[in-house]
Design a protein around this motif. Structure first.
Motif, PDB file in Angstrom:
ATOM      1  N   THR A 705      -3.627   6.541  -9.933  1.00 52.53           N
ATOM      2  CA  THR A 705      -2.835   6.031  -8.905  1.00 52.53           C
ATOM      3  C   THR A 705      -1.524   5.798  -9.352  1.00 52.53           C
ATOM      4  O   THR A 705      -1.191   4.923 -10.442  1.00 52.53           O
ATOM      5  N   VAL A 706      -0.510   6.266  -8.688  1.00 52.09           N
ATOM      6  CA  VAL A 706       0.697   5.987  -9.045  1.00 52.09           C
ATOM      7  C   VAL A 706       1.347   4.649  -8.657  1.00 52.09           C
ATOM      8  O   VAL A 706       1.178   4.277  -7.600  1.00 52.09           O
ATOM      9  N   ALA A 707       1.908   3.963  -9.604  1.00 55.35           N
ATOM     10  CA  ALA A 707       2.519   2.404  -9.280  1.00 55.35           C
ATOM     11  C   ALA A 707       4.062   2.886  -8.840  1.00 55.35           C
ATOM     12  O   ALA A 707       4.907   2.878  -9.923  1.00 55.35           O
ATOM     13  N   THR A 708       4.125   2.637  -7.825  1.00 52.07           N
ATOM     14  CA  THR A 708       5.449   2.764  -7.203  1.00 52.07           C
ATOM     15  C   THR A 708       6.409   1.265  -7.131  1.00 52.07           C
ATOM     16  O   THR A 708       5.606   0.247  -7.283  1.00 52.07           O
ATOM     17  N   LEU A 709       7.838   1.302  -7.292  1.00 55.28           N
ATOM     18  CA  LEU A 709       8.276   0.308  -7.304  1.00 55.28           C
ATOM     19  C   LEU A 709       8.561  -0.395  -5.691  1.00 55.28           C
ATOM     20  O   LEU A 709       9.134   0.679  -5.164  1.00 55.28           O
ATOM     21  N   ALA A 710       8.471  -1.411  -5.544  1.00 55.90           N
ATOM     22  CA  ALA A 710       8.553  -1.875  -4.107  1.00 55.90           C
ATOM     23  C   ALA A 710       9.875  -2.112  -3.734  1.00 55.90           C
ATOM     24  O   ALA A 710      10.754  -2.893  -4.696  1.00 55.90           O
ATOM     25  N   PRO A 711      10.427  -1.765  -2.483  1.00 53.01           N
ATOM     26  CA  PRO A 711      11.915  -1.983  -2.193  1.00 53.01           C
ATOM     27  C   PRO A 711      11.816  -3.744  -1.876  1.00 53.01           C
ATOM     28  O   PRO A 711      10.873  -3.953  -1.572  1.00 53.01           O
ATOM     29  N   PRO A 712      13.182  -3.919  -1.628  1.00 50.39           N
ATOM     30  CA  PRO A 712      13.319  -5.413  -1.409  1.00 50.39           C
ATOM     31  C   PRO A 712      12.981  -5.719   0.014  1.00 50.39           C
ATOM     32  O   PRO A 712      12.970  -4.696   1.118  1.00 50.39           O
ATOM     33  N   THR A 713      12.562  -6.695   0.471  1.00 49.85           N
ATOM     34  CA  THR A 713      12.060  -7.270   1.586  1.00 49.85           C
ATOM     35  C   THR A 713      13.712  -7.762   2.501  1.00 49.85           C
ATOM     36  O   THR A 713      13.984  -8.812   1.890  1.00 49.85           O
ATOM     37  N   LEU A 714      14.213  -7.238   3.517  1.00 43.61           N
ATOM     38  CA  LEU A 714      15.299  -7.575   4.170  1.00 43.61           C
ATOM     39  C   LEU A 714      15.074  -7.883   5.745  1.00 43.61           C
ATOM     40  O   LEU A 714      14.284  -7.244   6.311  1.00 43.61           O
ATOM     41  N   THR A 715      16.013  -8.770   6.060  1.00 47.79           N
ATOM     42  CA  THR A 715      15.662  -9.242   7.398  1.00 47.79           C
ATOM     43  C   THR A 715      16.631  -8.333   8.452  1.00 47.79           C
ATOM     44  O   THR A 715      17.747  -8.710   8.086  1.00 47.79           O
ATOM     45  N   ALA A 716      16.427  -7.747   9.455  1.00 44.66           N
ATOM     46  CA  ALA A 716      17.503  -6.890  10.166  1.00 44.66           C
ATOM     47  C   ALA A 716      17.781  -7.835  11.354  1.00 44.66           C
ATOM     48  O   ALA A 716      16.819  -8.789  11.927  1.00 44.66           O
ATOM     49  N   SER A 717      18.912  -7.576  11.881  1.00 42.52           N
ATOM     50  CA  SER A 717      19.237  -8.315  13.109  1.00 42.52           C
ATOM     51  C   SER A 717      18.773  -7.614  14.319  1.00 42.52           C
ATOM     52  O   SER A 717      18.001  -6.606  14.409  1.00 42.52           O
ATOM     53  N   ALA A 718      19.029  -8.264  15.546  1.00 41.26           N
ATOM     54  CA  ALA A 718      18.516  -7.605  16.865  1.00 41.26           C
ATOM     55  C   ALA A 718      19.112  -6.390  16.983  1.00 41.26           C
ATOM     56  O   ALA A 718      18.603  -5.645  18.078  1.00 41.26           O
ATOM     57  N   THR A 719      20.232  -6.211  16.564  1.00 43.48           N
ATOM     58  CA  THR A 719      20.663  -4.926  16.780  1.00 43.48           C
ATOM     59  C   THR A 719      20.972  -4.010  15.768  1.00 43.48           C
ATOM     60  O   THR A 719      21.661  -2.794  15.956  1.00 43.48           O
ATOM     61  N   LYS A 720      20.449  -4.304  14.733  1.00 49.60           N
ATOM     62  CA  LYS A 720      20.695  -3.431  13.469  1.00 49.60           C
ATOM     63  C   LYS A 720      19.285  -3.346  12.667  1.00 49.60           C
ATOM     64  O   LYS A 720      18.400  -4.321  12.455  1.00 49.60           O
ATOM     65  N   SER A 721      18.995  -2.204  12.363  1.00 52.62           N
ATOM     66  CA  SER A 721      17.628  -1.951  11.757  1.00 52.62           C
ATOM     67  C   SER A 721      18.191  -1.528  10.256  1.00 52.62           C
ATOM     68  O   SER A 721      19.159  -1.110   9.993  1.00 52.62           O
ATOM     69  N   ILE A 722      17.208  -1.983   9.208  1.00 54.26           N
ATOM     70  CA  ILE A 722      17.443  -1.818   7.772  1.00 54.26           C
ATOM     71  C   ILE A 722      16.259  -0.633   7.296  1.00 54.26           C
ATOM     72  O   ILE A 722      14.889  -0.993   7.472  1.00 54.26           O
ATOM     73  N   ASP A 723      16.508   0.397   6.641  1.00 55.34           N
ATOM     74  CA  ASP A 723      15.752   1.207   6.156  1.00 55.34           C
ATOM     75  C   ASP A 723      15.820   1.135   4.700  1.00 55.34           C
ATOM     76  O   ASP A 723      16.599   1.420   3.760  1.00 55.34           O
ATOM     77  N   VAL A 724      14.974   0.455   3.784  1.00 52.26           N
ATOM     78  CA  VAL A 724      14.970  -0.083   2.406  1.00 52.26           C
ATOM     79  C   VAL A 724      14.110   1.170   1.711  1.00 52.26           C
ATOM     80  O   VAL A 724      14.426   0.944   0.571  1.00 52.26           O
ATOM     81  N   GLY A 725      13.830   2.021   2.392  1.00 55.86           N
ATOM     82  CA  GLY A 725      13.018   3.060   1.627  1.00 55.86           C
ATOM     83  C   GLY A 725      11.561   2.884   1.271  1.00 55.86           C
ATOM     84  O   GLY A 725      11.340   1.602   1.672  1.00 55.86           O
TER      85      GLY A 725
END
Length: 763
Positions: A705-725
């Motif tokens: 099983t590949v151990a991937t690196l987790a992306p950070p947890t970010l909070t988006a606003s009501a009008t903006k989305s965040i794609d952290v991969g």
């Protein structure tokens, strides 16, 4: 203590002061003309510094060319949409204990934003809190130039709070510090919707124009305008070394490396157990350090990170994954590395531990350099002191397979569009034990790593990071012509005088004028300048990933625990308490530092800071940039070092600043001749100290099983989305991770497998 000289031996001749060169194949943690910065002979009167520096300074011997073209620069009046990049040493005594299990530690090479670098206030503030200014800082600027010291560019209103030299910064724990930057730099804080975002360029007469620039433009501008590299390592933060964090080792007698320290900590549950390391991660380097680095005129940061940031295998005592959690949480407290990096602008990961060998993965957000340090390298700064079991011994191939997997995991993360411009350099090998492993075997590994990385990223400029490899202490000249046609391979060298075994008794405290430093400044210029420039011509991009003011080997635990065995011919006590240093001593060390910087050209000082011992003082002061900066033996502005070697009468071969196109991702990149690929097969046909052909040695199967690196947890606003991969760039890369083959027999300890019987062939 008055102006007494630390060294009492009469001044020797220059020839006598220059230590005996290491043998060509010496696997010693010594100097050897390592290629990090280019020193050119005395430049012509018309020569200028890199285009990032405004004021004219003495001509530099460093004329390295730009690694990345300057493209996509927005005009001053442009306001590109803010894009949040995704986040995902040492050395001391390389002593002869090279034998060591590979500990894949990644040295996150943090390229701290250029000297003019912005200090980012890491505290998450909501838009309301942004409206409250602290003394010396400014409130949210209106559209147009932000307030603060110096001009700026257009910034979306209500998003940024800025402050210049003298501004008060409130840290996440509520305490404050004063931001000092005499270069015109300033700090910026964006609200939580967009995350922390620094202004990359600030000071030295430059216009501050990047507060709204895209990551792509920032990257291009950084590589183009911020060479030469003037920077520090954040050694001892995630990869602990006894001499950098001595108090931790003094607390646990018997601890000689992070393996034994972790084992003893785990048994000490009454005092926090292994979680004491997380406390260290959060406090050893904070945003205040990053602010100080920026204010010191430094433009990159090299940060070692261990392979156990990804995972550990059974029996390994390291604190798994926790350091990655700290690195990737851009919205966390001040101690978070990514925030610190954002203060500076450039980040680099370097695997500083490996299975039986060491590698470094340097991730640098803006022009980060990634170094990968393999496991099992045998150094006390690579996880476990002892044997080299990487490409050496019975488990040599299996451990190398595991090392390649860590390189793969980091490559996949940093190649994601959200992060690719944050990590321009990936160092896949740090201080490899070349004389033990063998050049052919190591080249086979490098070729395989290059092929794997470029299969993920693609080839050519803009497709993935530069790949950094260490010269293995064989000297940079031995790497000339290496894998011609490869795509953007960079040579990393670590020039040290401290570990060459000489008595180093020629005095350095020879006055405070032009004769300051005795023979040592000239020694640095003669020793390193020509080699680095020749390497830039013969190999390609070359950088000094580590060097220090240690002209002798004095320092608590510098040569390992318990710290005995110094080769210095005087009293090391003189060099382990800087409070007793005379003005002449400080002036001598300062001149040595300046000569080293000028000779190397592109450099990362080892290291930014040294922690106090239980005596309450820094006992390896020659290795602390911060202590020297505060007390007068490190230049307040690294640019003042330019021209030092020429002033000392040292000249030599220069480099015209032009690399071959393929060396920087241009025409021909990725077209290695078939004659080279044919003679360096993977895995190698033979492995040192194995006793049998390579095809009879234990290997792993790629079904785990590949151990991937987790992306950070970010909070988006009501009008903006965040794609952290999702941590994985190449969806076509579906091969499993290396894992033991069911039913096959392996040595009981992959970190200690040099003298074991070879198991029966099994597949």
């Amino acid at each position: 203590m008055s102006e007494r000289p630390i060294s009492t031996t009469p001044s020797d001749t220059l020839e006598a002061a220059i230590h005996t060169p290491l043998p060509a194949e010496a696997d010693h943690d010594l100097f050897d003309l390592r290629p990090q910065a280019s020193f050119l002979g005395a430049s012509t009167p018309n020569s200028t510094l890199r285009d990032s520096f405004a004021p004219p300074f003495p001509s530099s011997n460093n004329t390295s060319g730009n690694l990345i073209s300057n493209h996509s620069k927005p005009e001053l009046d442009e306001t590109p949409e803010l894009k949040l990049p995704r986040s995902n040493r040492k050395r001391r005594p390389l002593l002869l204990i090279l034998l060591g299990l590979v500990v894949l530690c990644i040295i996150v090479l943090v390229v701290v934003l250029p000297v003019y670098f912005v200090v980012v206030k890491p505290k998450q503030r909501n838009s309301k809190s942004h409206q409250t200014a602290t003394p010396g800082s400014t409130t949210t600027p209106a559209a147009g130039n932000p307030t603060g010291s110096g001009p700026g560019s257009n910034v979306p209103p209500a998003l940024v709070t800025t402050g210049g030299d003298g501004s008060t910064v409130t840290k996440d724990d509520g305490s404050t510090f004063t931001y000092t930057n005499k270069f015109g730099g300033f700090l910026t804080m964006l609200n939580q919707t967009f995350g922390l975002r620094p202004s990359i360029r600030a000071g030295h007469g430059e216009k501050i124009v990047y507060m709204g620039m895209s990551p792509e433009a920032l990257v291009a501008d950084t590589m183009t305008n911020f060479l030469p590299i003037s920077s520090v390592n954040l050694g001892g933060l995630f990869v602990l070394e006894p001499f950098i964090s001595p108090a931790l080792y003094q607390k646990y007698p018997g601890a000689v490396d992070e393996w034994t320290l972790s084992t003893l900590m785990r048994a000490d549950t009454a005092n926090g157990g292994i979680n004491q390391l997380e406390d260290h991660y959060n406090t050893f380097v904070t945003e205040e350090d990053i602010a100080e680095i920026a204010g010191a005129g430094l433009n990159w940061i090299r940060l070692p990170v261990p392979f156990w940031a990804v995972d550990v295998w059974p029996g390994e005592p390291f604190l798994a994954q926790t350091s990655w959690n700290v690195i990737s949480k851009v919205h966390r407290a001040p101690p978070r590395l990514v925030q610190k990096i954002r203060h500076s602008c450039e980040i680099g990961f370097a695997l500083h531990s490996r299975l039986s060998e060491r590698s470094i993965i340097r991730i640098i957000p803006i022009k980060p350099q990634t170094n990968f340090d393999f496991l099992f390298s045998g150094f006390n700064h690579s996880g476990k002191h002892g044997q080299i079991n990487f490409l050496n011994g019975v488990m040599g191939i299996a451990n190398a397979q595991r090392a390649l997997e860590y390189i793969r995991v980091f490559t996949e993360f940093i190649s994601q569009p959200q992060y690719k411009d944050v990590v321009p350099i990936f160092g896949i090998m740090n201080e490899a034990g070349l004389t033990t492993i063998g050049r052919s075997q190591l080249t086979s590994f490098y070729l395989e790593a290059h092929s794997m990385i470029r299969s993920i990223t693609g080839t050519g400029e803009g497709n993935g990071p530069y790949i950094s490899i260490h010269d293995g202490f064989a000297g940079t000249s031995s790497w000339a012509g290496f894998l011609e046609g490869a795509d953007r391979i960079m040579l990393d060298t670590h020039p040290y005088l401290a570990f060459d075994g000489n008595s180093a008794t020629s005095p350095i405290d020879t006055g405070t004028g032009d004769n300051a430093g005795g023979v040592w400044p000239t020694t640095a210029c003669n020793r390193w300048a020509a080699g680095l420039n020749n390497s830039r011509s013969g190999f390609g991009v070359t950088v000094a990933g580590e060097f220090s003011n240690g002209y002798n080997d004095c320092g608590l635990f510098l040569n390992g625990v318990p710290g005995t065995g110094h080769s210095y011919g005087g009293d090391c006590a003189d060099w382990e308490d800087s409070s007793n240093w005379s003005a002449a001593t400080k002036a001598g060390v300062l001149k040595f530092a300046e000569a080293s910087m000028d000779a190397l050209g592109d450099w990362f000082f080892w290291t930014w800071k040294i922690g106090n011992s239980t005596a309450g003082i820094v006992e390896s002061p020659l290795w602390s940039y911060q202590l020297g900066l505060r007390n007068g033996w490190i230049p307040k502005d690294p640019r003042t070092a330019l021209g030092t070697c020429a002033a000392l009468g040292v000249s030599g071969p220069s480099f015209d600043g032009t690399f071959e196109p393929w060396q920087t991702g241009g025409a021909g990149a990725g077209t290695i001749a078939a004659t080279s690929t044919a003679i360096y097969p993977w895995p190698p046909a033979t492995i040192s100290n194995a006793g049998v052909p390579g095809n009879q040695l234990p290997t792993y199967t790629p079904t785990g099983t590949v151990a991937t690196l987790a992306p950070p947890t970010l909070t988006a606003s009501a009008t903006k989305s965040i794609d952290v991969g999702n941590g994985w760039y190449d969806a076509q890369d579906t091969t499993g991770a290396p894992t033991p083959i069911a039913g096959c027999t392996y040595p009981p300890d992959a970190w200690d497998a040099l003298d074991v019987a070879v198991p029966a062939i099994c597949s």
